[in-house]
Design a protein around this motif. Sequence first.
Motif, PDB file in Angstrom:
ATOM      1  N   LYS A   9     -21.283  47.691  37.655  1.00 16.65           N
ATOM      2  CA  LYS A   9     -21.837  46.734  38.612  1.00 16.65           C
ATOM      3  C   LYS A   9     -21.554  47.272  40.013  1.00 16.65           C
ATOM      4  N   ASP A  14     -13.128  41.203  39.301  1.00 17.39           N
ATOM      5  CA  ASP A  14     -12.451  40.873  38.058  1.00 17.39           C
ATOM      6  C   ASP A  14     -12.809  39.442  37.651  1.00 17.39           C
ATOM      7  N   LYS A  15     -13.125  39.254  36.396  1.00 14.84           N
ATOM      8  CA  LYS A  15     -13.461  37.916  35.898  1.00 14.84           C
ATOM      9  C   LYS A  15     -12.300  36.943  36.103  1.00 14.84           C
ATOM     10  N   VAL A  18     -12.505  35.027  39.382  1.00 12.03           N
ATOM     11  CA  VAL A  18     -13.427  33.897  39.323  1.00 12.03           C
ATOM     12  C   VAL A  18     -12.759  32.732  38.592  1.00 12.03           C
ATOM     13  N   TRP A  19     -12.035  33.017  37.523  1.00 15.92           N
ATOM     14  CA  TRP A  19     -11.325  31.980  36.770  1.00 15.92           C
ATOM     15  C   TRP A  19     -10.279  31.291  37.651  1.00 15.92           C
ATOM     16  N   ASP A  47     -17.662  28.183  30.525  1.00 16.61           N
ATOM     17  CA  ASP A  47     -17.666  29.631  30.292  1.00 16.61           C
ATOM     18  C   ASP A  47     -18.998  30.257  30.692  1.00 16.61           C
ATOM     19  N   LEU A  50     -19.327  30.070  34.609  1.00 19.23           N
ATOM     20  CA  LEU A  50     -18.485  31.054  35.297  1.00 19.23           C
ATOM     21  C   LEU A  50     -18.997  32.475  35.062  1.00 19.23           C
ATOM     22  N   TYR A  51     -19.495  32.761  33.856  1.00 13.94           N
ATOM     23  CA  TYR A  51     -20.052  34.083  33.587  1.00 13.94           C
ATOM     24  C   TYR A  51     -21.259  34.343  34.485  1.00 13.94           C
ATOM     25  N   TRP A  54     -19.963  35.118  37.964  1.00 14.40           N
ATOM     26  CA  TRP A  54     -19.376  36.452  38.005  1.00 14.40           C
ATOM     27  C   TRP A  54     -20.456  37.531  37.957  1.00 14.40           C
ATOM     28  N   ASN A  55     -21.415  37.375  37.050  1.00 15.71           N
ATOM     29  CA  ASN A  55     -22.470  38.374  36.887  1.00 15.71           C
ATOM     30  C   ASN A  55     -23.292  38.523  38.166  1.00 15.71           C
ATOM     31  N   SER A  58     -21.097  40.161  40.902  1.00 15.41           N
ATOM     32  CA  SER A  58     -20.875  41.578  40.607  1.00 15.41           C
ATOM     33  C   SER A  58     -22.112  42.430  40.820  1.00 15.41           C
TER      34      SER A  58
END
Length: 97
Positions: A9, A14-15, A18-19, A47, A50-51, A54-55, A58
């Motif tokens: 990316k 880092d995931k 975001v968490w 989940d 948040l994914y 993040w995606n 990134s």
Amino acid sequence: MSGPKLQDKPFQIDKFVVWEAFQRVKANKGAAGVDEQSIEEFEADRDRNLYKIWNRLSSGSYFPPPVKAVEIPKAGGKGVRVLGVPTEAAYCRVVQC
């Protein structure tokens, strides 16, 4: 001829960052934004939500949605000020920029 090149990316986020940001947002117990989505509704599909955040962060394709303007009274009762309330999924809300 060589095999396909694996591409990372453009932004290494880092995931876990975001968490952690989501945990801070949840602890803050803020109001819903312009999309009227509460933290409970966001968490129902946490989940996946948040994914997606993040995606998009990134890959550089994230653009935050508009913020909700809320007027709150100024101290001393002399007028109001405008407070911007982002959506639950907004970058500044979740990643705490």
